[in-house]
Scaffold this motif. Structure first.
Motif, short mmCIF file in Angstrom:
data_model
loop_
_atom_site.label_atom_id
_atom_site.label_comp_id
_atom_site.label_asym_id
_atom_site.label_seq_id
_atom_site.Cartn_x
_atom_site.Cartn_y
_atom_site.Cartn_z
N GLU A 118 0.82 -1.23 0.00
CA GLU A 118 0.00 0.00 0.00
C GLU A 118 0.85 1.28 0.00
O GLU A 118 0.51 2.27 0.64
CB GLU A 118 -0.96 0.01 1.19
N TYR A 119 1.94 1.25 -0.77
CA TYR A 119 2.79 2.44 -0.86
C TYR A 119 2.00 3.61 -1.47
O TYR A 119 1.42 3.50 -2.54
CB TYR A 119 4.02 2.15 -1.71
N GLY A 120 1.99 4.74 -0.75
CA GLY A 120 1.33 5.94 -1.24
C GLY A 120 -0.19 5.88 -1.21
O GLY A 120 -0.86 6.76 -1.76
N LEU A 121 -0.74 4.86 -0.56
CA LEU A 121 -2.20 4.70 -0.51
C LEU A 121 -2.71 4.83 0.91
O LEU A 121 -1.97 4.63 1.87
CB LEU A 121 -2.60 3.32 -1.05
N ALA A 122 -3.99 5.13 1.03
CA ALA A 122 -4.64 5.11 2.33
C ALA A 122 -4.74 3.66 2.78
O ALA A 122 -4.97 2.76 1.96
CB ALA A 122 -6.02 5.74 2.25
N ALA A 181 -4.98 3.99 -6.04
CA ALA A 181 -5.96 3.12 -5.39
C ALA A 181 -6.98 2.58 -6.40
O ALA A 181 -7.45 1.44 -6.27
CB ALA A 181 -6.67 3.88 -4.28
N GLU A 182 -7.31 3.38 -7.42
CA GLU A 182 -8.29 2.95 -8.42
C GLU A 182 -7.83 1.73 -9.20
O GLU A 182 -8.65 1.02 -9.79
CB GLU A 182 -8.57 4.10 -9.41
N ALA A 183 -6.53 1.48 -9.22
CA ALA A 183 -6.00 0.34 -9.98
C ALA A 183 -6.02 -0.96 -9.19
O ALA A 183 -5.96 -2.05 -9.79
CB ALA A 183 -4.57 0.65 -10.43
N HIS A 184 -6.10 -0.88 -7.89
CA HIS A 184 -5.95 -2.08 -7.07
C HIS A 184 -7.09 -3.10 -7.21
O HIS A 184 -6.84 -4.30 -7.08
CB HIS A 184 -5.69 -1.70 -5.62
N PRO A 185 -8.33 -2.67 -7.47
CA PRO A 185 -9.35 -3.70 -7.75
C PRO A 185 -8.99 -4.55 -8.97
O PRO A 185 -9.24 -5.76 -8.98
CB PRO A 185 -10.62 -2.87 -8.00
N GLN A 186 -8.39 -3.92 -10.00
CA GLN A 186 -7.97 -4.69 -11.18
C GLN A 186 -6.82 -5.61 -10.83
O GLN A 186 -6.74 -6.75 -11.31
CB GLN A 186 -7.56 -3.74 -12.30
N MET A 187 -5.91 -5.16 -9.98
CA MET A 187 -4.79 -6.00 -9.56
C MET A 187 -5.29 -7.23 -8.82
O MET A 187 -4.81 -8.35 -9.02
CB MET A 187 -3.82 -5.19 -8.70
N LEU A 188 -6.28 -7.04 -7.95
CA LEU A 188 -6.89 -8.18 -7.26
C LEU A 188 -7.59 -9.09 -8.26
O LEU A 188 -7.50 -10.32 -8.16
CB LEU A 188 -7.90 -7.71 -6.21
N ALA A 189 -8.25 -8.50 -9.24
CA ALA A 189 -8.93 -9.29 -10.27
C ALA A 189 -7.96 -10.17 -11.04
O ALA A 189 -8.32 -11.25 -11.52
CB ALA A 189 -9.69 -8.37 -11.23
N ASN A 190 -6.72 -9.72 -11.17
CA ASN A 190 -5.70 -10.52 -11.86
C ASN A 190 -5.22 -11.69 -11.00
O ASN A 190 -4.88 -12.75 -11.52
CB ASN A 190 -4.50 -9.64 -12.22
N VAL A 191 -5.21 -11.49 -9.69
CA VAL A 191 -4.71 -12.52 -8.77
C VAL A 191 -5.80 -13.50 -8.36
O VAL A 191 -5.56 -14.71 -8.24
CB VAL A 191 -4.11 -11.86 -7.50
N TRP A 192 -7.00 -13.00 -8.16
CA TRP A 192 -8.06 -13.79 -7.53
C TRP A 192 -8.39 -15.10 -8.22
O TRP A 192 -8.53 -16.13 -7.53
CB TRP A 192 -9.33 -12.94 -7.39
N PRO A 193 -8.54 -15.17 -9.54
CA PRO A 193 -8.92 -16.45 -10.16
C PRO A 193 -7.95 -17.58 -9.83
O PRO A 193 -8.38 -18.71 -9.55
CB PRO A 193 -8.90 -16.13 -11.66
N GLU A 194 -6.65 -17.30 -9.86
CA GLU A 194 -5.67 -18.34 -9.56
C GLU A 194 -5.64 -18.69 -8.08
O GLU A 194 -5.52 -19.85 -7.70
CB GLU A 194 -4.27 -17.90 -10.01
N LEU A 195 -5.76 -17.68 -7.23
CA LEU A 195 -5.76 -17.93 -5.80
C LEU A 195 -7.00 -18.70 -5.36
O LEU A 195 -6.95 -19.60 -4.54
CB LEU A 195 -5.67 -16.61 -5.03
N LYS A 196 -8.13 -18.36 -5.96
CA LYS A 196 -9.38 -19.04 -5.62
C LYS A 196 -9.30 -20.54 -5.94
O LYS A 196 -9.80 -21.37 -5.18
CB LYS A 196 -10.55 -18.40 -6.41
N LYS A 197 -8.65 -20.88 -7.05
CA LYS A 197 -8.48 -22.30 -7.40
C LYS A 197 -7.73 -23.03 -6.30
O LYS A 197 -8.06 -24.16 -5.94
CB LYS A 197 -7.72 -22.43 -8.71
#
Length: 226
Positions: free
Chosen positions: A55-59, A207-223
């Motif tokens: 969370e560098y530079g983020l709330a 911060a607006e980019a982090h939902p997309q970053m999670l979207a990139n990680v989530w499918p593989e992590l969910k498996k």
């Protein structure tokens, strides 16, 4: 007298056998009951990353790791998330810290998001690959499932270096048989106007980019969690 003692001995043996026969199912049932009642261990997800995960530079609470915790709640997946990310961390630094983190948190899953700072510092690719391999093997040895999160560098680093760097994450993942996200910033850094989603330093996403970053990680992590 001899017949009476033999008969008595026979009855005694039969009685003992009956008691043993009756008690054995009870013992098995008790053991089964205890086994069935043993609670399953809740997953522990250890995120070992750099500033992109710290969370560098983020709330606080707006980075992708914090969003991951919220996503787990939404998906009704009980899990503990441990964010052990440090701004400026390299694969070498992560490698030196991992053993203590595995011993302390005993994670069931390890997300390794490191390598970007190696490239920014121009470190040898073979060192980055070796560090990722050693960390992956250490996590596996500790009983954790591993997810490698890959990174790419701008073309100004040279096409050859950029291509080899981008490919080493998949190379390690295939060799160690673990999951991989080829490009953590897909949809963030490769858009028509990539600077729009970055902080003024043009390195760290807003911060607006982090939902997309999670979207990139989530499918593989969910498996891995399923």
């Amino acid at each position: 007298m001899i017949r009476y003692q033999q008969r008595r001995h026979f009855i005694l043996r039969a009685s003992i056998g009956l008691l043993v026969g009756l008690s054995a199912p009870c013992a098995i049932a008790q053991a089964t009951s205890k086994t069935a009642a043993a609670p399953m261990r809740q997953p522990v997800i250890l995120v070992l990353g750099d500033s992109l995960s710290a969370e560098y530079g983020l709330a606080r609470g707006t980075g992708w790791v914090a969003l991951l915790e919220k996503r787990l709640t939404q998906e009704k997946l009980a899990a503990t998330v441990v964010n052990a990310s440090v701004s400026g961390e390299t694969t070498s630094g992560g490698r030196s810290r991992l053993a203590a983190l595995l011993a302390q948190h005993k994670p069931s899953h390890v997300v390794i998001e490191l390598g970007g700072n190696d490239a920014l510092r121009g470190l040898p690719l073979k060192n980055t690959e070796e560090n990722l391999t050693v960390m992956t093997q250490a996590a596996q040895k500790a009983g954790a499932k591993v997810l490698l999160v890959g990174m790419q560098v701008p073309p100004n680093y040279g096409t050859d270096y950029a291509n080899k760097f981008a490919g080493l994450f998949t190379t390690v993942a295939k060799a160690q048989k673990v999951a991989v996200v080829p490009f953590f910033l897909k949809g963030v850094a490769d858009g028509p106007d990539p600077t729009r989603l970055f902080q003024p330093d043009r390195i760290h996403p807003r911060a607006e980019a982090h939902p997309q970053m999670l979207a990139n990680v989530w499918p593989e992590l969910k498996k891995l969690l399923r």
